[in-house]
Design a protein around this motif. Structure first.
Motif, mmCIF file in Angstrom:
data_model
loop_
_atom_site.group_PDB
_atom_site.id
_atom_site.type_symbol
_atom_site.label_atom_id
_atom_site.label_comp_id
_atom_site.label_asym_id
_atom_site.label_seq_id
_atom_site.Cartn_x
_atom_site.Cartn_y
_atom_site.Cartn_z
ATOM 1 N N GLU A 261 0.824 -1.209 0.000
ATOM 2 C CA GLU A 261 0.000 0.000 0.000
ATOM 3 C C GLU A 261 0.861 1.263 0.000
ATOM 4 O O GLU A 261 0.530 2.253 -0.659
ATOM 5 N N LEU A 262 1.967 1.207 0.730
ATOM 6 C CA LEU A 262 2.874 2.360 0.783
ATOM 7 C C LEU A 262 3.451 2.660 -0.595
ATOM 8 O O LEU A 262 3.490 3.821 -1.026
ATOM 9 N N THR B 138 2.178 1.807 -3.541
ATOM 10 C CA THR B 138 1.100 2.256 -4.432
ATOM 11 C C THR B 138 0.743 3.712 -4.182
ATOM 12 O O THR B 138 0.643 4.521 -5.113
ATOM 13 N N ARG B 139 0.566 4.053 -2.922
ATOM 14 C CA ARG B 139 0.141 5.417 -2.591
ATOM 15 C C ARG B 139 1.268 6.426 -2.788
ATOM 16 O O ARG B 139 1.012 7.577 -3.165
ATOM 17 N N LEU B 140 2.487 6.002 -2.540
ATOM 18 C CA LEU B 140 3.621 6.898 -2.763
ATOM 19 C C LEU B 140 3.729 7.264 -4.238
ATOM 20 O O LEU B 140 3.908 8.441 -4.593
ATOM 21 N N ARG C 249 1.309 7.060 -6.540
ATOM 22 C CA ARG C 249 0.116 7.797 -6.964
ATOM 23 C C ARG C 249 0.166 9.249 -6.499
ATOM 24 O O ARG C 249 -0.061 10.180 -7.276
ATOM 25 N N ASN C 250 0.480 9.450 -5.221
ATOM 26 C CA ASN C 250 0.475 10.806 -4.673
ATOM 27 C C ASN C 250 1.626 11.646 -5.229
ATOM 28 O O ASN C 250 1.474 12.856 -5.428
ATOM 29 N N SER C 251 2.770 11.011 -5.470
ATOM 30 C CA SER C 251 3.888 11.744 -6.079
ATOM 31 C C SER C 251 3.509 12.242 -7.463
ATOM 32 O O SER C 251 3.807 13.383 -7.830
ATOM 33 N N SER D 199 -5.016 0.958 -12.714
ATOM 34 C CA SER D 199 -3.696 0.311 -12.556
ATOM 35 C C SER D 199 -3.089 -0.139 -13.882
ATOM 36 O O SER D 199 -2.168 -0.958 -13.887
ATOM 37 N N ASP E 73 0.474 0.978 -13.899
ATOM 38 C CA ASP E 73 1.254 0.254 -12.890
ATOM 39 C C ASP E 73 1.618 -1.147 -13.357
ATOM 40 O O ASP E 73 2.703 -1.654 -13.068
#
Length: 242
Positions: free
Chosen positions: A47-48, A50-52, A54-56, A183, A186
């Protein structure tokens, strides 16, 4: 002055704690919360990552219009509206994967340019009141978007998938499943390390955005764009052809 002198006399360790109090407290809270959550380390790492990524991507993409002189709220509204319209169309047409993302970009980019152009005309006439005007313009543009999406689509603009429409048979629902393009970037090229999925293409796109921002800040063209965005008159006096 006294505060600066006091800071200089502090022990380096204490100074570090003061300067980085927020991330330190956040790290402590996370360290306490992770064991209490009962979630596995593999899940948290996944999750870290994926979210890192996406948010970046989101933050870096927002930096460019803001650096060019657009207000934060205004640029978010414009980009979101144009992107969502593109996604609605490609989802309705059932174009999935990377082709769907590219087509959504192809649809949304001209819309964003058009909205940005007219928005820029308005902001250029609001010297000294850009922040307030940006808020008002954002709400106005959002109203136009709502008009198109909630009343135009399915009524004037054909939408073939009835599941996207409200019960009245026109207007798009609040939530649409983007499973066709979710995704897709990704999973285009990725590395799997244990249970952790490293999105190679997404990270490459983020790297390209970082390089573009550096170029934007360092080059003459980037400086000119920023100057025009910050003050049209000053840019003209400086010799920039506005």
């Amino acid at each position: 002055m006294k505060k600066q002198n006091l800071t200089k006399t502090l022990n380096p360790g204490v100074k570090f704690l003061i300067n980085y109090a927020v991330p330190i407290i956040f790290t402590i809270l996370v360290a306490i919360a992770i064991p209490l959550s009962g979630l596995s380390g593999e899940y948290l790492a996944r999750e870290l990552m994926t979210r890192l990524a996406r948010n970046s991507f989101i933050i870096l993409s927002l930096l460019i219009p803001v650096m060019a002189g657009m207000g934060m709220n205004f640029s978010i509204v414009l980009g979101a509206m144009a992107g969502e319209i593109g996604l609605i169309f490609i989802t309705d047409w059932q174009i999935v994967g990377i082709p769907g993302i590219l087509l959504a970009m192809l649809i949304s980019t001209p819309l964003a340019i058009l909205l940005g152009y007219f928005g820029g005309i308005v902001l250029n006439r609001a010297k000294g009141r850009e922040m307030v005007t940006g808020f008002m313009l954002a709400f106005f543009m959002n109203g136009i978007y709502q008009l198109v999406v909630l009343y135009g689509m399915g009524n004037i603009i054909p939408i073939s998938n009835s599941n996207f429409l409200l019960p009245r048979e026109y207007g798009i629902r609040n939530a649409i499943d983007l499973i066709g393009v979710r995704s897709a970037l990704d999973k285009l090229i990725y590395l799997k390390v244990g249970g952790l999925l490293i999105q190679v293409v997404t990270l490459l796109v983020i790297a390209v955005l970082c390089m573009f921002i550096i170029w934007f800040k360092k080059t003459k063209l980037g400086q000119e764009i920023r100057s025009v965005g910050q003050d049209n008159d000053v840019a003209r006096i400086s010799g920039i052809n506005v």
